[in-house]
Write a protein that holds these residues in place. Sequence first.
Motif, short mmCIF file in Angstrom:
data_model
loop_
_atom_site.label_atom_id
_atom_site.label_comp_id
_atom_site.label_asym_id
_atom_site.label_seq_id
_atom_site.Cartn_x
_atom_site.Cartn_y
_atom_site.Cartn_z
N VAL A 157 50.75 69.47 77.97
CA VAL A 157 49.55 70.13 77.46
C VAL A 157 49.67 71.63 77.72
CG1 VAL A 157 47.07 70.45 77.83
CG2 VAL A 157 48.03 68.14 77.69
N ILE A 158 49.36 72.42 76.70
CA ILE A 158 49.28 73.88 76.85
C ILE A 158 47.88 74.28 76.44
CG2 ILE A 158 50.22 76.12 76.17
CD1 ILE A 158 52.84 74.71 75.47
N GLU A 159 47.13 74.83 77.37
CA GLU A 159 45.73 75.22 77.15
C GLU A 159 45.46 76.52 77.89
OE1 GLU A 159 42.81 72.78 79.27
OE2 GLU A 159 44.47 71.86 80.39
N PRO A 160 44.37 77.21 77.58
CA PRO A 160 44.08 78.47 78.28
C PRO A 160 43.76 78.24 79.76
CG PRO A 160 42.80 78.29 76.24
CD PRO A 160 43.40 76.94 76.50
N ASN A 161 44.06 79.26 80.56
CA ASN A 161 43.61 79.36 81.96
C ASN A 161 44.28 78.41 82.93
OD1 ASN A 161 41.81 81.32 81.03
ND2 ASN A 161 40.16 79.84 80.76
N ARG A 162 45.24 77.62 82.48
CA ARG A 162 45.99 76.74 83.39
C ARG A 162 47.46 76.91 83.10
NH1 ARG A 162 42.69 72.37 85.61
NH2 ARG A 162 44.60 71.24 86.10
N LEU A 163 48.23 77.31 84.11
CA LEU A 163 49.66 77.48 83.92
C LEU A 163 50.26 76.14 83.47
CD1 LEU A 163 51.24 80.14 84.49
CD2 LEU A 163 52.09 79.05 86.58
N PRO A 164 50.90 76.08 82.30
CA PRO A 164 51.46 74.80 81.84
C PRO A 164 52.48 74.25 82.83
CG PRO A 164 51.51 76.45 80.08
CD PRO A 164 51.16 77.17 81.35
N LEU A 165 52.54 72.94 82.94
CA LEU A 165 53.46 72.31 83.88
C LEU A 165 54.91 72.70 83.61
CD1 LEU A 165 51.90 68.75 84.20
CD2 LEU A 165 51.92 70.56 85.94
N MET A 166 55.27 72.87 82.34
CA MET A 166 56.64 73.27 82.01
C MET A 166 56.95 74.65 82.57
SD MET A 166 59.49 72.41 80.52
CE MET A 166 58.94 70.96 79.65
N LEU A 167 56.02 75.56 82.45
CA LEU A 167 56.22 76.91 82.98
C LEU A 167 56.21 76.90 84.50
CD1 LEU A 167 56.61 79.88 82.40
CD2 LEU A 167 54.13 80.11 82.10
N LEU A 168 55.36 76.08 85.09
CA LEU A 168 55.34 75.96 86.55
C LEU A 168 56.68 75.41 87.05
CD1 LEU A 168 53.78 76.14 89.20
CD2 LEU A 168 52.82 73.88 88.72
N HIS A 169 57.26 74.48 86.32
CA HIS A 169 58.57 73.94 86.70
C HIS A 169 59.63 75.05 86.67
CE1 HIS A 169 62.45 71.81 86.03
NE2 HIS A 169 61.96 71.04 86.98
N TYR A 170 59.62 75.84 85.62
CA TYR A 170 60.58 76.94 85.52
C TYR A 170 60.46 77.88 86.72
CZ TYR A 170 62.90 81.14 83.72
OH TYR A 170 63.70 82.24 83.57
N LEU A 171 59.23 78.24 87.05
CA LEU A 171 59.01 79.19 88.14
C LEU A 171 59.40 78.60 89.50
CD1 LEU A 171 55.58 80.61 86.97
CD2 LEU A 171 57.76 81.84 87.03
N SER A 172 59.21 77.30 89.67
CA SER A 172 59.55 76.68 90.94
C SER A 172 61.05 76.71 91.20
CB SER A 172 59.04 75.24 91.00
OG SER A 172 59.79 74.40 90.15
N GLY A 173 61.83 76.89 90.17
CA GLY A 173 63.28 76.99 90.32
C GLY A 173 63.76 78.41 90.48
N ARG A 174 62.81 79.36 90.62
CA ARG A 174 63.15 80.77 90.77
C ARG A 174 62.63 81.29 92.10
NH1 ARG A 174 65.08 78.73 87.10
NH2 ARG A 174 65.75 79.56 85.10
N ALA A 175 63.25 82.33 92.60
CA ALA A 175 62.80 82.98 93.83
C ALA A 175 61.81 84.08 93.46
CB ALA A 175 63.99 83.57 94.58
#
Length: 267
Positions: A157-175
């Motif tokens: 799901v991609i909706e306003p005001n909530r970081l999408p889970l896919m994007l959160l996954h990407y960020l969790s793999g970054r420093a």
Amino acid sequence: MLASLFSRKQEAYFPQTFYEVTLDMFAIVQYWQPSVEGVERGRMFERLLEAHCDARGISLTERPGSRTIRGRRAASKLMHENDAVIACGEVTIQLELKHLSADVSKNDLLIFNQKGLDYLVAADASFRKTPLYRVFLSGGILSPEARRFAMLWGILVIEPNRLPLMLLHYLSGRALNDLRHVPLAVQDEVWDEIPYLITPLQCRIHRAAALLRADEPMLTEGRMDRALDYLQRQVGDHYWSALDERDPHWLEQRFDAIVADTFLDRW
């Protein structure tokens, strides 16, 4: 800006294009304010995605109004409409777009989920073996029940005001140096957990079949609660704040780039 983050995870669960499309669509649902209402509002949303994919060189195998997925028709012969289908490496991404004045109804998600099943059971072996991901883009906020239904069936799901889970996954793999209040163990949990929540339809079908032989749920309520209320809402907000500290305009700049690519300001 996200591309400049140092990677702390070498393995990859999802194609890079999937992350990029998620980020771009999130920027659109966060900032785009269409000037029209009704059906035309939704059609404009579809055309925007189409123009954006063309501008970025993203392969669309089906465009708004198509009746197939990668050329295959549904088993029932019902003429389901698809808003967009992306060929992304060795995976297929089916997208449903809703930019409504009213709330997203339960039928919108139910029908979208059934479409995927109808196409998958009709297709040949090569298509069935190609992971089929589904993405539901909404210009409005979804209900908690709608988010849970989507997660049960592996739909992003991609909706306003909530970081999408896919994007959160990407960020969790970054420093991310400015990230606070998110221990390394939680970052690793995000990295490991999200691929079990956002899955190809084939994985959910296998899981559903296994449930007939075992007394257990598709996903436990506690697991969904933690994913939606803690990982996405709380941890996601910490990541968002960290990105804002690096550059408070990072998401707006992404949206501005989309405007420039698609001439969105003329729409």
